[in-house]
Design an enzyme around this catalytic site. Sequence first.
Site, short mmCIF file in Angstrom:
data_model
loop_
_atom_site.label_atom_id
_atom_site.label_comp_id
_atom_site.label_asym_id
_atom_site.label_seq_id
_atom_site.Cartn_x
_atom_site.Cartn_y
_atom_site.Cartn_z
N GLU A 45 -18.83 -4.30 15.75
CA GLU A 45 -17.40 -4.39 16.07
C GLU A 45 -17.18 -4.03 17.52
O GLU A 45 -17.62 -2.97 17.98
CB GLU A 45 -16.58 -3.44 15.17
CG GLU A 45 -15.10 -3.41 15.47
CD GLU A 45 -14.45 -4.79 15.48
OE1 GLU A 45 -13.87 -5.14 16.53
OE2 GLU A 45 -14.54 -5.50 14.47
N GLY A 51 -11.60 -2.16 11.41
CA GLY A 51 -10.45 -2.70 10.69
C GLY A 51 -9.98 -4.05 11.16
O GLY A 51 -9.16 -4.69 10.50
N HIS A 453 11.31 -1.77 -19.94
CA HIS A 453 12.73 -1.97 -19.64
C HIS A 453 13.33 -0.66 -19.14
O HIS A 453 13.06 0.39 -19.72
CB HIS A 453 13.49 -2.44 -20.88
CG HIS A 453 14.96 -2.55 -20.65
ND1 HIS A 453 15.53 -3.60 -19.98
CD2 HIS A 453 15.98 -1.71 -20.99
CE1 HIS A 453 16.84 -3.43 -19.91
NE2 HIS A 453 17.14 -2.28 -20.53
#
Length: 474
Positions: A45, A51, A453
């Site tokens: 990286e 990330g 519900h």
Amino acid sequence: MVRPAFAGSFYMSESFDLIVIGAGPGGYVCAIRAAQLGMKVACVEKRATLGGTCLNVGCIPSKALLHSSEHFEETKHKLADHGVIVEGVKIDLARMQARKGEVVSANVKGVEFLFKKNKVTWLKGEASIPAPGQVKVGETIYAAKNIVIATGSESMPLAGVEVDEKQIVTSTGALELEKVPGHLAVIGGGVIGLELGSVWRRLGAEVTVVEFLDRLVPTMDAELGKQFERVLAKQGIKFKLKSKVTAAKKDKDGVTLTIEPAAGGAAETVKADVVLLAIGRRAYTAGLGLAEIGVATDARGRVVTDAHFATNVPGIYAIGDAIAGAMLAHKAEEEGVAAAEILAGQHGHVNYNAIPGVVYTWPEVASIGETEEQLKERGAAYSVGKFPFTANGRARAMGDVDGFVKILADKTTDRILGAHILGADAGTLIAEIAVAMEFGASAEDVARTSHAHPSLNEAVKEAALAVAGRALHI
């Protein structure tokens, strides 16, 4: 560690079972999964943090600003309906931006922790592939039994529109504005443009979206897109559809866009303080040396792979935005896991028809599987079940009644073929349909499943009931 050996002008260093190039969602997940499966893994990286685009300048920071701006919008315009009176509401944009930075920092440090936990070596620097089985980082060449390219994507440029990340910005610059623009012009009516346009509209900017096609989010269901457009227009966002930007002229007072009808015709000009260029993204593979080693790419610059993510060069694989398919972080993650498992001799697989796409405006938009347009195009016989949030008790209690749930099912087998949701928490609600589709469920299976519900999820159940013409609450 292997003793370094001189190789030309570079040093041949450590050897790995797998080297992943790129530490975005696809790359870092691939590296972690491969390490879990017992491989010796490194991940290259070049950013200072892990990330990729998603965690650093994409998904995560944009959601932080979206959430913060939603709080401001709610406090200023909606809380009074709930009997909560707040006076003197104002924006502290510097704090909002600082919080966004804190969120990003926590996420990227989390990935670094996961690398350490799983013994993934982070090779810091820019990678190239001088030959199959070799990855060069800086002045060092590392040996690798297998290489996975997970280099992601970059913002698509547009002729006549020169990005400086100050007046004319990509998503990266739009996340870093130091003041709310008086007028933000957005080029592109897709996910990125609408999300970031929503952020700055809520914070006080006038927002105009210019889109070449005749509708927003063109890859999603047309009915969903039209209703979405109406909802955003009600929020104050203006649209110029079937239009194209042919020039952008900057001066000290802002940017003047030249806009023409997509089909041809007289041009007009629009003045904006800031212009966001968001017409899409393209695969980023620059500097890898793919052409030199014979790795095939397509006309759009994407790495060509087979069903097992293998390129035409043995030992080299690719995943995520670098290959064909939807440019989604979670799609890249699934491919990263599947690729690692395939390399370990397992049967990794991705069901591309069950990958949801979400627009994180408010209300949210979520889609999975086929659209009505796609079903009509292939001549499929299907049934439609729809249910509006105006008829959902929880949505009414929340004061979020815009939108609907739409389920498409095979007319003969009742198997769910797709689902499209516009409404509060649509990105969460679509997960139920994703699980149902993974298991080959029918609309009746969802309809006969008990839903709590009062919940927004009941709208999904009712849409499933509506497929058979037996919705209960409308």
